[in-house]
Design an enzyme around this catalytic site. Sequence first.
Site, PDB file in Angstrom:
ATOM      1  N   CYS A 171       0.855  -1.183   0.000  1.00 58.03           N
ATOM      2  CA  CYS A 171       0.000   0.000   0.000  1.00 58.03           C
ATOM      3  C   CYS A 171       0.892   1.235   0.000  1.00 58.03           C
ATOM      4  O   CYS A 171       2.098   1.144   0.039  1.00 58.03           O
ATOM      5  CB  CYS A 171      -0.934  -0.003   1.206  1.00 58.03           C
ATOM      6  SG  CYS A 171      -0.047   0.069   2.765  1.00 58.03           S
ATOM      7  N   ASP A 206       1.928 -20.498 -15.295  1.00 54.81           N
ATOM      8  CA  ASP A 206       1.467 -21.061 -16.552  1.00 54.81           C
ATOM      9  C   ASP A 206       1.413 -20.015 -17.652  1.00 54.81           C
ATOM     10  O   ASP A 206       0.670 -20.159 -18.620  1.00 54.81           O
ATOM     11  CB  ASP A 206       0.122 -21.744 -16.359  1.00 54.81           C
ATOM     12  CG  ASP A 206      -0.868 -20.845 -15.651  1.00 54.81           C
ATOM     13  OD1 ASP A 206      -0.546 -19.649 -15.503  1.00 54.81           O
ATOM     14  OD2 ASP A 206      -1.930 -21.313 -15.256  1.00 54.81           O
ATOM     15  N   ASP A 222      -6.846 -23.759 -15.568  1.00 56.31           N
ATOM     16  CA  ASP A 222      -5.807 -24.417 -14.803  1.00 56.31           C
ATOM     17  C   ASP A 222      -6.396 -24.633 -13.406  1.00 56.31           C
ATOM     18  O   ASP A 222      -7.384 -24.001 -13.043  1.00 56.31           O
ATOM     19  CB  ASP A 222      -4.583 -23.506 -14.734  1.00 56.31           C
ATOM     20  CG  ASP A 222      -3.443 -24.188 -14.036  1.00 56.31           C
ATOM     21  OD1 ASP A 222      -3.244 -25.389 -14.281  1.00 56.31           O
ATOM     22  OD2 ASP A 222      -2.754 -23.533 -13.247  1.00 56.31           O
ATOM     23  N   ASP A 235      -3.008 -18.749 -13.570  1.00 54.07           N
ATOM     24  CA  ASP A 235      -2.561 -17.743 -12.614  1.00 54.07           C
ATOM     25  C   ASP A 235      -1.606 -16.727 -13.243  1.00 54.07           C
ATOM     26  O   ASP A 235      -1.225 -15.764 -12.612  1.00 54.07           O
ATOM     27  CB  ASP A 235      -1.960 -18.383 -11.353  1.00 54.07           C
ATOM     28  CG  ASP A 235      -0.661 -19.111 -11.650  1.00 54.07           C
ATOM     29  OD1 ASP A 235      -0.135 -18.971 -12.764  1.00 54.07           O
ATOM     30  OD2 ASP A 235      -0.168 -19.820 -10.770  1.00 54.07           O
ATOM     31  N   CYS A 246       3.806   1.697   2.320  1.00 56.81           N
ATOM     32  CA  CYS A 246       5.076   1.044   2.005  1.00 56.81           C
ATOM     33  C   CYS A 246       5.979   2.002   1.237  1.00 56.81           C
ATOM     34  O   CYS A 246       7.181   2.063   1.469  1.00 56.81           O
ATOM     35  CB  CYS A 246       4.838  -0.208   1.163  1.00 56.81           C
ATOM     36  SG  CYS A 246       4.122  -1.555   2.095  1.00 56.81           S
TER      37      CYS A 246
END
Lengths: 61, 810
Positions: B102, B694, B508, B690, B105
């Site tokens: 966020c 993949d 997947d 993802d 940081c």
Amino acid sequence: MNILVVMIPLSILLLIGAGIAFFWAVEHDQFDDMDTPKLLPLLDDPTPQESDLESEETKDA
Amino acid sequence: MNVGNCWHCGEPLSTNPPQATVAGIAHAVCCNGCRAAAEWIDRLGLADYYRLRSAPSARAPDPQDAQRNAQTWARPELARHVVRTLDAGHSEALLLVDGIRCAACVWLIERSLSATHGIASVQVNATAQRARIVWNPAQTDLPAILAALAQTGYSALPLDAAALDDARRRESRAALKRLAVAGFGAMQAMMYASALYLGAFTAMDAATRDAMRWLGLLVATPVVFYSARPFFAGAARALRARTLGMDVPVALAIALIYAASVVEALRGTGDVYFDSVSMFVFFLLVGRYLEMRARHRAGNLADAMARLTPAFADRIGADGGIERIAALELRVDDRVQIAQGERVPADGVLESAACRADEALLTGESAPVRKLRGDALVGGSLLLDGPAIARVTRVGADTALASIAALVARAQSERPRLAQAGERAAAGFVARVLTLAALCAIGWSIKDPSRALTATLAVLVVSCPCAFALAVPAALTRALSVLAARGVFVVHTDAIENLALATHAVFDKTGTLTDAELELAHIDAADRDEALALAAALARGNRHPVAQALARAAAELAPRNAQEIRSVAGNGIEGVVDGRHLRLGQRAFALEGDASDTDDDAVFLTEDGKIFATFGLRERVRAGAREALDALRADGVSVELASGDAQAKVDAVAQRLGIEIRHARMSPAEKLERLRTLRADGARVAAVGDGINDAPVLAGADVAVAIASGAELAQAAGDIVLDGENLPALAQARAIARETLAVLRQNQRWALAYNLAVVPLGALGFVPPWLAAIGMSMSSLVVILNALRIGRSVPAHTQPATSTLAHSLP
């Protein structure tokens, strides 16, 4: 219609000025990150710093 | 769970957590890394970070590890690749920082680094998760900066110096400037054009009229020659490659409208269309800008590969000493030591007795693979228990990881060939207009040569007015922003069409339909609650997914305390609860040596060698997965599951989600082959994965949908990226994409009908200027209003997860 002779060049000058200002802003990192800087001032809450940290701090602020 | 979570990173705590003192108050933290980070932040006087942050921090790296890794970057072989010398007093590096969650940081990193001696400037970009740092090499160096970052709790990876040029930053700056020029130009051109249109009613005198035309020329010229340059460049590239890309008709339209208007301005007769051409360019650029922002937001494949590529290796020297070097420096036949939890630096052969490795990156298989002496280890895979010793067999471009990168590149280059069918249709329109203009020119040359030029220009100009120019970009731009508001980021606009027309969806499993966590499926015990409470006492605080699943399942029960906890990596945990000596883990471990490995997935709780309870675990299906799949099936999409995992696991998940066609144990190459087969049969395939492990497979589909959650969202590569917490949005996105296509076609048909009605009249000279003016603005208005309908009928299902990534697109 003579007023056009003044107004139109004036509008074009303004336009060029705005364009230059925008280009300058783009080149000076003003648009690179549109998400975080708007939040940073809300977070800015200066706390007392150790003296050597402070000098670096103000230089960058 | 009343044992609580780590003050720094929010992970569940073990029973005897270390304490960190922040602002004078002691807080429990999960590990020494987090304690060091929290106390360091406090020492810098930046404890406000904890008040300001809106998400828990990432787990801090272990201080000693981080120190060692940071030192490795001092090696000249590595530093040469990642540090650029600006001038005598300044060096620069670009870091990929993990764990920026966020804005706080960004605040913390900027504050803590600028407090470090010798650092000249720090720029942190939260969306790209990158930090650009300039320092004075006489006062500090890269390892010191990396160590300072690690101390604050962020692990950072310096990117190759080539990335410093930062193609993205250049691209986005150039796009903004072009957009601004086109916007200013379009506004001014519209003003002069309005004067001309009004002048048609009020008999404007010829001198003023000509002046207005010249002014239009003045403002439209930079728009055409500066802002529209990407379209001309793209068209030139396409023509050189002997194809008709989307840029060809666009560039042709811009060039023709502009040229025709210039001719008219010079001759002082007929109508000029400087406003149309400026607006056309402006709207196209707005669409491209939105697309570019989504693309930048989505994270690129190069970054994903950089994260997966191991940077270091521990080489065992001839004298048996261990030296930490860059993975680049490894040669074949070097012997390396790999610590637990580290990535294998290069392809090699295991020389120590046994280990387990996570090869999800290469096989898609989520279960760890057991390796024995002499087995091949794959570079980039994660060592789960160690340390292990390996002999390097392949390095650099020969490794399996490098071949995956090559696979990605090839799959990406194959796709455009299929996408070209759509572009040919657009090129066809231009061809028809040109034919019509040529026919008109020939016709008039025979009948009355003096009117040939005027009539031909009328056909060219009237056939490419705002309505047609805006038909496509208005609809697509609206669709992009409607989808972004629902948490679906479209990276390539082509994806909208492909998603709308998709006939098959190949999912997947791991990380897509299921999340990374496990859940408790059943307990085999006399007293289930007692068994669960005992197991949870041992498991609490352990980071193994099985342990976390058990701890979660026991959240409702009264917590018990365990003493003398000892965890054996990869095997299990033992400890004493209420005076009873318990073991929790795989059969072999729990029964102390009885190695009849029958049920891999079961977890045993034993007391003095007797089985007390057996826990069955299964993968946790993402919330909304069933709903999303049902919606897709109801929409006529055939849903398949293709996974690298074992048949039993694939079957279990497929059954719960009602998926009939499923493929288990598929390698990335086999998955690509499956996509190819489907597409050869005429199917349009959406691949959902993802986007990290993949990515190569996704690259081979018509439309790649990457599903990620939270911080990983920024790393996922795909045509469409969406938050995993919001899976049903996929079905909505498809509905919106279909609506977009429908609106797009209506717009095109309307523009075509308008043109067909007006072109012949214009060619014959029957359209007075005032009518042309009204007709043009009305037809543009119809197109834009129609585009605004997109997304109205599809109610937003749930709000997308409130990550910093999701809520800031327009």
